[in-house]
Scaffold this motif. Structure first.
Motif, PDB file in Angstrom:
ATOM      1  N   ILE A   1       0.942  -1.293   0.064  1.00 11.75           N
ATOM      2  CA  ILE A   1       0.007   0.023   0.109  1.00 11.75           C
ATOM      3  C   ILE A   1       0.761   1.356  -0.016  1.00 11.75           C
ATOM      4  CG2 ILE A   1      -1.708   1.245   1.265  1.00 11.75           C
ATOM      5  CD1 ILE A   1      -3.099  -1.383   1.823  1.00 11.75           C
ATOM      6  N   TYR A   2       1.996   1.158   0.802  1.00 13.43           N
ATOM      7  CA  TYR A   2       2.730   2.399   0.796  1.00 13.43           C
ATOM      8  C   TYR A   2       3.748   2.688  -0.458  1.00 13.43           C
ATOM      9  CZ  TYR A   2       1.652   4.231   5.523  1.00 13.43           C
ATOM     10  OH  TYR A   2       1.276   4.620   6.432  1.00 13.43           O
ATOM     11  N   ASP A   3       3.955   1.378  -1.275  1.00 16.48           N
ATOM     12  CA  ASP A   3       4.313   1.635  -2.368  1.00 16.48           C
ATOM     13  C   ASP A   3       3.451   2.243  -3.393  1.00 16.48           C
ATOM     14  OD1 ASP A   3       6.926   0.510  -1.890  1.00 16.48           O
ATOM     15  OD2 ASP A   3       6.592  -1.614  -2.675  1.00 16.48           O
ATOM     16  N   ARG A   4       2.224   1.964  -3.241  1.00 17.14           N
ATOM     17  CA  ARG A   4       1.234   2.549  -4.321  1.00 17.14           C
ATOM     18  C   ARG A   4       1.134   4.122  -4.002  1.00 17.14           C
ATOM     19  NH1 ARG A   4      -2.279  -1.830  -6.829  1.00 17.14           N
ATOM     20  NH2 ARG A   4      -1.545  -3.549  -6.122  1.00 17.14           N
ATOM     21  N   ASP A   5       1.218   4.499  -2.712  1.00 19.39           N
ATOM     22  CA  ASP A   5       1.038   5.699  -2.070  1.00 19.39           C
ATOM     23  C   ASP A   5       2.371   6.521  -2.667  1.00 19.39           C
ATOM     24  OD1 ASP A   5      -0.121   7.813   0.005  1.00 19.39           O
ATOM     25  OD2 ASP A   5       1.923   7.677   0.420  1.00 19.39           O
ATOM     26  N   LEU A   6       3.405   6.031  -2.396  1.00 18.05           N
ATOM     27  CA  LEU A   6       4.610   6.679  -2.880  1.00 18.05           C
ATOM     28  C   LEU A   6       4.555   6.998  -4.536  1.00 18.05           C
ATOM     29  CD1 LEU A   6       7.306   5.035  -0.929  1.00 18.05           C
ATOM     30  CD2 LEU A   6       6.636   7.416  -0.796  1.00 18.05           C
ATOM     31  N   SER A   7       3.917   6.203  -5.268  1.00 14.95           N
ATOM     32  CA  SER A   7       3.887   6.459  -6.869  1.00 14.95           C
ATOM     33  C   SER A   7       2.984   7.124  -7.108  1.00 14.95           C
ATOM     34  CB  SER A   7       3.638   4.984  -7.399  1.00 14.95           C
ATOM     35  OG  SER A   7       2.314   4.276  -7.190  1.00 14.95           O
ATOM     36  N   GLY A   8       2.078   7.838  -6.140  1.00 16.66           N
ATOM     37  CA  GLY A   8       0.984   8.637  -6.497  1.00 16.66           C
ATOM     38  C   GLY A   8      -0.390   7.880  -6.823  1.00 16.66           C
ATOM     39  N   GLU A   9      -0.557   6.536  -7.009  1.00 18.10           N
ATOM     40  CA  GLU A   9      -1.784   5.962  -7.319  1.00 18.10           C
ATOM     41  C   GLU A   9      -2.772   6.199  -6.330  1.00 18.10           C
ATOM     42  OE1 GLU A   9      -3.171   1.315  -8.579  1.00 18.10           O
ATOM     43  OE2 GLU A   9      -1.228   1.626  -7.774  1.00 18.10           O
ATOM     44  N   ILE A  10      -2.480   6.189  -5.080  1.00 16.64           N
ATOM     45  CA  ILE A  10      -3.446   6.183  -4.134  1.00 16.64           C
ATOM     46  C   ILE A  10      -2.829   7.029  -2.956  1.00 16.64           C
ATOM     47  CG2 ILE A  10      -4.561   3.940  -4.183  1.00 16.64           C
ATOM     48  CD1 ILE A  10      -2.714   2.973  -2.000  1.00 16.64           C
ATOM     49  N   ILE A  11      -3.572   7.411  -1.878  1.00 22.34           N
ATOM     50  CA  ILE A  11      -3.079   8.461  -0.818  1.00 22.34           C
ATOM     51  C   ILE A  11      -3.564   7.651   0.698  1.00 22.34           C
ATOM     52  CG2 ILE A  11      -3.401  10.470   0.514  1.00 22.34           C
ATOM     53  CD1 ILE A  11      -4.113  11.820  -2.558  1.00 22.34           C
ATOM     54  N   VAL A  12      -2.649   7.384   1.540  1.00 20.86           N
ATOM     55  CA  VAL A  12      -2.847   6.774   2.633  1.00 20.86           C
ATOM     56  C   VAL A  12      -3.402   7.837   3.607  1.00 20.86           C
ATOM     57  CG1 VAL A  12      -1.950   5.650   4.709  1.00 20.86           C
ATOM     58  CG2 VAL A  12      -1.107   4.946   2.676  1.00 20.86           C
ATOM     59  N   ILE A  13      -4.684   7.462   4.180  1.00 19.37           N
ATOM     60  CA  ILE A  13      -5.399   8.490   5.072  1.00 19.37           C
ATOM     61  C   ILE A  13      -5.388   8.190   6.512  1.00 19.37           C
ATOM     62  CG2 ILE A  13      -6.696   9.694   3.071  1.00 19.37           C
ATOM     63  CD1 ILE A  13      -9.219   7.691   4.007  1.00 19.37           C
ATOM     64  N   ASP A  14      -5.183   6.978   6.734  1.00 21.30           N
ATOM     65  CA  ASP A  14      -5.325   6.581   8.215  1.00 21.30           C
ATOM     66  C   ASP A  14      -4.553   5.153   8.067  1.00 21.30           C
ATOM     67  OD1 ASP A  14      -5.644   6.763  11.081  1.00 21.30           O
ATOM     68  OD2 ASP A  14      -7.800   6.012  10.951  1.00 21.30           O
TER      69      ASP A  14
ATOM     70  N   LYS B   1      -4.760  -6.294  15.754  1.00 20.64           N
ATOM     71  CA  LYS B   1      -5.394  -5.814  14.845  1.00 20.64           C
ATOM     72  C   LYS B   1      -4.474  -4.634  14.189  1.00 20.64           C
ATOM     73  CE  LYS B   1     -10.005  -3.778  13.772  1.00 20.64           C
ATOM     74  NZ  LYS B   1     -11.436  -3.421  14.514  1.00 20.64           N
ATOM     75  N   TYR B   2      -4.521  -4.683  12.758  1.00 18.66           N
ATOM     76  CA  TYR B   2      -3.819  -3.617  12.114  1.00 18.66           C
ATOM     77  C   TYR B   2      -4.945  -3.334  10.907  1.00 18.66           C
ATOM     78  CZ  TYR B   2      -0.719  -1.301   8.861  1.00 18.66           C
ATOM     79  OH  TYR B   2      -0.132  -0.492   7.802  1.00 18.66           O
ATOM     80  N   GLU B   3      -5.116  -1.988  10.906  1.00 24.94           N
ATOM     81  CA  GLU B   3      -6.013  -1.528   9.515  1.00 24.94           C
ATOM     82  C   GLU B   3      -5.041  -0.280   8.954  1.00 24.94           C
ATOM     83  OE1 GLU B   3      -9.823  -0.493  11.228  1.00 24.94           O
ATOM     84  OE2 GLU B   3      -9.318   1.467  11.788  1.00 24.94           O
ATOM     85  N   ILE B   4      -5.447  -0.155   7.672  1.00 21.54           N
ATOM     86  CA  ILE B   4      -4.722   1.069   6.908  1.00 21.54           C
ATOM     87  C   ILE B   4      -5.888   1.459   5.765  1.00 21.54           C
ATOM     88  CG2 ILE B   4      -3.794  -0.633   5.105  1.00 21.54           C
ATOM     89  CD1 ILE B   4      -1.499   1.396   5.180  1.00 21.54           C
ATOM     90  N   SER B   5      -5.958   2.651   5.871  1.00 24.19           N
ATOM     91  CA  SER B   5      -7.019   3.316   4.827  1.00 24.19           C
ATOM     92  C   SER B   5      -6.509   4.131   3.998  1.00 24.19           C
ATOM     93  CB  SER B   5      -8.070   4.140   5.786  1.00 24.19           C
ATOM     94  OG  SER B   5      -8.653   3.085   6.635  1.00 24.19           O
ATOM     95  N   PHE B   6      -7.232   4.096   2.684  1.00 24.53           N
ATOM     96  CA  PHE B   6      -6.826   4.754   1.472  1.00 24.53           C
ATOM     97  C   PHE B   6      -7.968   5.377   0.721  1.00 24.53           C
ATOM     98  CE2 PHE B   6      -6.129   0.385   0.134  1.00 24.53           C
ATOM     99  CZ  PHE B   6      -6.728   0.503  -1.104  1.00 24.53           C
ATOM    100  N   THR B   7      -7.505   6.460  -0.211  1.00 24.38           N
ATOM    101  CA  THR B   7      -8.266   6.264  -1.161  1.00 24.38           C
ATOM    102  C   THR B   7      -7.559   6.647  -2.685  1.00 24.38           C
ATOM    103  OG1 THR B   7     -10.242   7.969  -1.987  1.00 24.38           O
ATOM    104  CG2 THR B   7      -8.445   9.205  -0.789  1.00 24.38           C
ATOM    105  N   LYS B   8      -8.240   6.900  -3.619  1.00 24.08           N
ATOM    106  CA  LYS B   8      -7.366   7.065  -4.891  1.00 24.08           C
ATOM    107  C   LYS B   8      -7.060   8.466  -4.901  1.00 24.08           C
ATOM    108  CE  LYS B   8      -7.616   5.636  -8.771  1.00 24.08           C
ATOM    109  NZ  LYS B   8      -6.862   5.097  -9.603  1.00 24.08           N
TER     110      LYS B   8
END
Length: 176
Positions: free
Chosen positions: A18-31, A44-51
């Protein structure tokens, strides 16, 4: 030497993808949240993102992984009978804000069923102001797999991130 648990290995792979996709600009991690419950010995682990370009307050996706005491003990004790519990629960959810119209709920259900498959339980839960029957509403959609995910299936989890992004794109077309 410390041997990481299935939970830790799965978490690292998901987080990295997910962070690789965030760094490439495809998505943005929001939480991101990483909980340890000392009373129940669970994780428990959770990660949230949007485009990229989407309003995170209107549309986002979350991946959750969980492991309880029974999962950890099954892995550490390595008994043949317990091996089936040596994994994690994975959940996918989407948070969306849209008009309170039945056709939107039906379209979201249809699109997510097409992407995630007929075998998945897809549940939409709505939050609204009880005394004000106004739109828009908050729709929390959960995709349940109802089974454990094991380390051997780590590559499938990266594919799930792709499905999450595809889901966001298709949901956006419905709710706008």
């Amino acid at each position: 030497m410390f041997d990481p648990t299935a939970f830790e290995n799965i978490k690292v792979v998901i987080e990295g993808d997910i962070y690789d996709r965030d760094l490439s600009g495809e998505i943005i991690v929001i939480d991101r949240n990483d909980w340890i419950n000392a009373a129940k010995l669970s994780r428990k682990y959770e990660i949230s993102f949007t485009k990229k370009g989407y309003d995170p307050g209107l549309l986002s996706a979350t991946m959750t992984i969980e492991a309880g005491l029974e999962n950890l003990s099954a892995e550490l004790l390595e008994s043949v009978d317990a091996k089936q519990l040596a994994g994690c629960l994975v959940g996918i959810s989407f948070s969306l804000v849209h008009q309170n119209e039945i056709n939107i709920f039906e379209e979201v259900q249809k699109v997510l069923t097409e992407i995630w498959g007929e075998d998945r339980a897809i549940r939409q839960t709505v939050m609204l102001e009880a005394l004000e029957n106004k739109s828009p509403i908050q729709n929390d959609v959960k995709v349940a797999f109802n089974r454990l995910v094991y380390e051997e299936q780590i590559d499938d989890l990266s594919e799930m991130v792709h499905y999450m992004i595809n889901s966001l794109e298709k949901i956006k077309k419905i709710i706008l």
